[in-house]
Scaffold this active site. Structure first.
Site, PDB file in Angstrom:
ATOM      1  N   ARG A  81     -27.763   3.055 -67.043  1.00  9.08           N
ATOM      2  CA  ARG A  81     -26.813   1.814 -67.609  1.00  9.08           C
ATOM      3  C   ARG A  81     -26.855   1.742 -69.059  1.00  9.08           C
ATOM      4  O   ARG A  81     -25.888   0.919 -69.445  1.00  9.08           O
ATOM      5  CB  ARG A  81     -27.147   0.585 -66.777  1.00  9.08           C
ATOM      6  CG  ARG A  81     -26.715   0.849 -65.169  1.00  9.08           C
ATOM      7  CD  ARG A  81     -27.150  -0.604 -64.651  1.00  9.08           C
ATOM      8  NE  ARG A  81     -28.623  -0.829 -64.387  1.00  9.08           N
ATOM      9  CZ  ARG A  81     -29.573  -0.719 -63.592  1.00  9.08           C
ATOM     10  NH1 ARG A  81     -29.112   0.333 -62.616  1.00  9.08           N
ATOM     11  NH2 ARG A  81     -30.773  -0.791 -63.641  1.00  9.08           N
ATOM     12  N   GLU A 100     -45.481  -0.213 -62.372  1.00  9.61           N
ATOM     13  CA  GLU A 100     -46.409  -1.263 -61.632  1.00  9.61           C
ATOM     14  C   GLU A 100     -47.179  -0.528 -60.694  1.00  9.61           C
ATOM     15  O   GLU A 100     -48.670  -0.638 -60.694  1.00  9.61           O
ATOM     16  CB  GLU A 100     -45.395  -2.248 -60.600  1.00  9.61           C
ATOM     17  CG  GLU A 100     -45.962  -3.383 -60.062  1.00  9.61           C
ATOM     18  CD  GLU A 100     -45.149  -4.168 -59.375  1.00  9.61           C
ATOM     19  OE1 GLU A 100     -44.006  -4.202 -59.512  1.00  9.61           O
ATOM     20  OE2 GLU A 100     -45.854  -5.074 -58.687  1.00  9.61           O
TER      21      GLU A 100
HETATM   22  P1  AMP Z   1     -38.486  -2.989 -67.955  1.00 12.41           P
HETATM   23  O1  AMP Z   1     -38.947  -1.729 -68.527  1.00 12.41           O
HETATM   24  O2  AMP Z   1     -39.484  -3.683 -67.094  1.00 12.41           O
HETATM   25  O3  AMP Z   1     -38.101  -3.636 -69.196  1.00 12.41           O
HETATM   26  O4  AMP Z   1     -37.256  -2.805 -66.921  1.00 12.41           O
HETATM   27  C1  AMP Z   1     -35.910  -2.479 -67.818  1.00 12.41           C
HETATM   28  C2  AMP Z   1     -35.133  -1.345 -66.828  1.00 12.41           C
HETATM   29  O5  AMP Z   1     -35.111  -1.564 -65.696  1.00 12.41           O
HETATM   30  C3  AMP Z   1     -33.698  -1.424 -67.533  1.00 12.41           C
HETATM   31  O6  AMP Z   1     -33.401   0.191 -67.513  1.00 12.41           O
HETATM   32  C4  AMP Z   1     -33.052  -1.991 -66.200  1.00 12.41           C
HETATM   33  O7  AMP Z   1     -31.901  -1.337 -66.052  1.00 12.41           O
HETATM   34  C5  AMP Z   1     -33.959  -2.098 -65.003  1.00 12.41           C
HETATM   35  N1  AMP Z   1     -34.189  -3.456 -64.585  1.00 12.41           N
HETATM   36  C6  AMP Z   1     -35.353  -3.998 -64.628  1.00 12.41           C
HETATM   37  N2  AMP Z   1     -35.337  -5.229 -64.011  1.00 12.41           N
HETATM   38  C7  AMP Z   1     -34.025  -5.483 -63.529  1.00 12.41           C
HETATM   39  C8  AMP Z   1     -33.066  -6.375 -62.875  1.00 12.41           C
HETATM   40  N3  AMP Z   1     -33.597  -7.583 -62.671  1.00 12.41           N
HETATM   41  N4  AMP Z   1     -31.748  -6.193 -62.781  1.00 12.41           N
HETATM   42  C9  AMP Z   1     -31.416  -5.098 -63.148  1.00 12.41           C
HETATM   43  N5  AMP Z   1     -32.017  -4.124 -63.902  1.00 12.41           N
HETATM   44  C10 AMP Z   1     -33.284  -4.357 -63.937  1.00 12.41           C
END
Ligand code: AMP
Length: 173
Positions: free
Chosen positions: A60, A97
């Site tokens: 995305r 995780e």
């Molecule tokens: P993080 O590494 O935890 O910051 O997760 C970010 C990545 O996971 C991004 O590429 C987001 O597209 C996806 N992501 C994580 N949580 C969500 C959520 N609640 N809704 C949509 N995409 C998410």
């Protein structure tokens, strides 16, 4: 209506996707609204006018990564999950995780010293963006982070503080 409010009206919350307990922020309804699409592109271009390249995180991060690259007339760098790119790559692994994940770019895609903006749709814990910045910094300089959405309660922004570069998110929850 400001852009943040506009996005919050359009983005759809999907409970328990892709697994129970996750409230997924679906950005795809934005694609139905060309005016908002253009305002997002304009916002990112105006926030980061002096970058040499923009790297979008699969998948995305590709949408506005490519749009912004076209407007600024700079290269777009796709950051992909392991095993997707056909030619020699640089890679960066990071903890999930459960287990680990790996991000890759083509080895020849960033010239040494290039100032690169990292873009993704959403900042959650910051683990993905952190690894993307480490990957870019293997050859270039990550000079900023751009997101459409930030889930502030997951403290991703704090995680990215050690890079001491700007972190921009349009809609902050
Ligand atoms: P993080 O590494 O935890 O910051 O997760 C970010 C990545 O996971 C991004 O590429 C987001 O597209 C996806 N992501 C994580 N949580 C969500 C959520 N609640 N809704 C949509 N995409 C998410």
């Amino acid at each position: 209506m400001d852009l943040s409010t506009r996005l919050k009206h359009i983005i759809v919350d999907v409970p328990d996707f892709p697994k129970p307990g996750i409230l997924f922020k679906d950005i795809t309804p934005i694609f139905d609204d060309p005016k908002t699409c253009a305002l997002i592109t304009q916002h990112i271009v105006e926030t980061f006018p002096d970058i040499d390249a923009i790297a979008g995180i699969e998948s995305r991060g590709f949408f506005w990564g490519m749009l912004v690259a076209q407007v600024l007339e700079i290269p777009f760098i796709p950051i992909r999950k392991a095993g997707k790119l056909p030619r020699p790559t640089l890679s960066q692994s990071y903890a999930l995780e459960y287990g680990t994940a790996t991000l890759e770019i083509h080895q020849d895609t960033i010239q040494p010293g290039t100032n690169v903006l990292i873009h993704d749709d959403l900042l959650a814990t910051g683990g993905t963006a952190f690894a993307a910045a480490q990957l870019v910094n293997q050859v270039g300089h990550c000079v900023g982070f751009s997101f459409l959405v930030e889930l502030a309660f997951l403290e991703g922004r704090q995680r990215l503080e050690e890079f001491t570069i700007p972190v921009d998110a349009i809609a902050i929850y």
